[in-house]
Write a protein that holds these residues in place. Structure first.
Motif, PDB file in Angstrom:
ATOM      1  N   ALA A   1       0.829  -1.210   0.000  1.00 57.22           N
ATOM      2  CA  ALA A   1       0.000   0.000   0.000  1.00 57.22           C
ATOM      3  C   ALA A   1       0.866   1.265   0.000  1.00 57.22           C
ATOM      4  O   ALA A   1       0.371   2.354  -0.299  1.00 57.22           O
ATOM      5  N   TYR A   2       2.148   1.139   0.299  1.00 54.78           N
ATOM      6  CA  TYR A   2       3.079   2.253   0.159  1.00 54.78           C
ATOM      7  C   TYR A   2       3.182   2.654  -1.317  1.00 54.78           C
ATOM      8  O   TYR A   2       3.573   3.764  -1.658  1.00 54.78           O
ATOM      9  N   ASP A   3       2.837   1.710  -2.195  1.00 45.86           N
ATOM     10  CA  ASP A   3       2.738   1.934  -3.641  1.00 45.86           C
ATOM     11  C   ASP A   3       4.082   2.249  -4.290  1.00 45.86           C
ATOM     12  O   ASP A   3       4.201   3.174  -5.089  1.00 45.86           O
ATOM     13  N   ALA A   4       5.076   1.457  -3.918  1.00 46.55           N
ATOM     14  CA  ALA A   4       6.387   1.550  -4.550  1.00 46.55           C
ATOM     15  C   ALA A   4       6.881   0.136  -4.809  1.00 46.55           C
ATOM     16  O   ALA A   4       6.781  -0.728  -3.945  1.00 46.55           O
ATOM     17  N   GLU A   5       7.393  -0.083  -5.995  1.00 45.52           N
ATOM     18  CA  GLU A   5       7.919  -1.404  -6.324  1.00 45.52           C
ATOM     19  C   GLU A   5       9.125  -1.707  -5.433  1.00 45.52           C
ATOM     20  O   GLU A   5       9.976  -0.838  -5.220  1.00 45.52           O
ATOM     21  N   ILE A   6       9.195  -2.922  -4.928  1.00 46.43           N
ATOM     22  CA  ILE A   6      10.311  -3.322  -4.083  1.00 46.43           C
ATOM     23  C   ILE A   6      11.578  -3.478  -4.925  1.00 46.43           C
ATOM     24  O   ILE A   6      11.522  -3.896  -6.085  1.00 46.43           O
ATOM     25  N   SER A   7      12.702  -3.119  -4.357  1.00 43.78           N
ATOM     26  CA  SER A   7      14.011  -3.360  -4.963  1.00 43.78           C
ATOM     27  C   SER A   7      14.657  -4.496  -4.190  1.00 43.78           C
ATOM     28  O   SER A   7      14.667  -4.489  -2.956  1.00 43.78           O
ATOM     29  N   VAL A   8      15.167  -5.477  -4.920  1.00 39.57           N
ATOM     30  CA  VAL A   8      15.740  -6.666  -4.299  1.00 39.57           C
ATOM     31  C   VAL A   8      17.111  -6.918  -4.895  1.00 39.57           C
ATOM     32  O   VAL A   8      17.266  -6.972  -6.117  1.00 39.57           O
ATOM     33  N   ASP A   9      18.115  -7.066  -4.047  1.00 38.17           N
ATOM     34  CA  ASP A   9      19.421  -7.517  -4.500  1.00 38.17           C
ATOM     35  C   ASP A   9      19.943  -8.541  -3.493  1.00 38.17           C
ATOM     36  O   ASP A   9      19.227  -8.948  -2.601  1.00 38.17           O
ATOM     37  N   TRP A  10      21.166  -8.923  -3.635  1.00 39.74           N
ATOM     38  CA  TRP A  10      21.708  -9.977  -2.774  1.00 39.74           C
ATOM     39  C   TRP A  10      21.783  -9.559  -1.315  1.00 39.74           C
ATOM     40  O   TRP A  10      21.639 -10.376  -0.421  1.00 39.74           O
ATOM     41  N   ASP A  11      21.997  -8.261  -1.062  1.00 35.86           N
ATOM     42  CA  ASP A  11      22.214  -7.789   0.296  1.00 35.86           C
ATOM     43  C   ASP A  11      20.976  -7.269   1.017  1.00 35.86           C
ATOM     44  O   ASP A  11      20.940  -7.281   2.248  1.00 35.86           O
ATOM     45  N   GLU A  12      19.979  -6.786   0.274  1.00 41.43           N
ATOM     46  CA  GLU A  12      18.822  -6.186   0.924  1.00 41.43           C
ATOM     47  C   GLU A  12      17.612  -6.123   0.007  1.00 41.43           C
ATOM     48  O   GLU A  12      17.719  -6.311  -1.203  1.00 41.43           O
ATOM     49  N   ALA A  13      16.493  -5.834   0.620  1.00 42.29           N
ATOM     50  CA  ALA A  13      15.247  -5.552  -0.092  1.00 42.29           C
ATOM     51  C   ALA A  13      14.671  -4.291   0.539  1.00 42.29           C
ATOM     52  O   ALA A  13      14.663  -4.154   1.758  1.00 42.29           O
ATOM     53  N   TYR A  14      14.213  -3.373  -0.297  1.00 46.95           N
ATOM     54  CA  TYR A  14      13.684  -2.118   0.220  1.00 46.95           C
ATOM     55  C   TYR A  14      12.682  -1.526  -0.767  1.00 46.95           C
ATOM     56  O   TYR A  14      12.662  -1.866  -1.944  1.00 46.95           O
TER      57      TYR A  14
END
Length: 177
Positions: free
Chosen positions: A108-121
């Protein structure tokens, strides 16, 4: 409420909304996919039956192919209370929510998640335009569950990581290179 989509009442309610407003129209990058389809896990992570048995994919997380899955951390019957993990289309796997309702607040924050090896945000730039049916989703979330969009998605992800991150990482490392 449709019960054809999944054994999770909360997801069935969301599927009804998605059928009404459209796939990917209510939260950036998000859409419910075939419940329990492990083909993405098999293709990118592991074919081990023990690995696949503990994960239940259910939704697209990004336009690039990242996806969300429940992690069967234990034998609880209510799947909506299981932690939610994201698997990145370019690698990385992370616990992002302690349960399904927290995930609803994140999307509902309405932002696509970014995922890499170290983190997701979750990141939303200054020029962010809400998804077409975002207001419908926020209303739905408040009416159905008394919840509002996450104001600080990083704090939600950090709480999920604190609760389940190490145990998920230890468990997953037995199956992943």
């Amino acid at each position: 409420m449709s019960t054809d989509y999944s054994p999770v009442p909360e997801l069935n309610l969301l599927k009804d909304l998605q059928d009404e407003v459209g796939y990917g129209e209510y939260a950036d990058g998000f859409g419910l996919d075939e419940f329990g389809d492990t083909s993405g896990l098999v293709a990118g992570w592991s074919k081990d039956p023990a690995f696949l048995a503990r994960l239940i994919p259910f939704a697209r997380a990004t336009g690039g192919g990242s996806f969300y899955a429940f992690w069967r951390v234990d034998d609880r019957d209510d799947l909506a209370r299981l932690p939610v993990v994201v698997f990145g289309d370019e690698g990385g796997q992370h616990v992002v929510a302690r349960d399904l309702r927290e995930l609803f607040q994140l999307i509902a924050y309405d932002a696509e998640i970014s995922v890499d090896w170290d983190e997701a945000y979750y990141y939303r730039g200054d020029g962010h335009e809400p998804s077409d049916a975002h207001a419908d989703f926020v209303t739905w979330l408040g009416e159905r569950f008394g919840r509002a969009p996450a104001e600080d998605p990083d704090a939600v992800v950090a709480a999920a990581q604190a609760a389940y991150g190490r145990s998920f990482g230890a468990w997953a490392s037995a199956y992943l290179d």
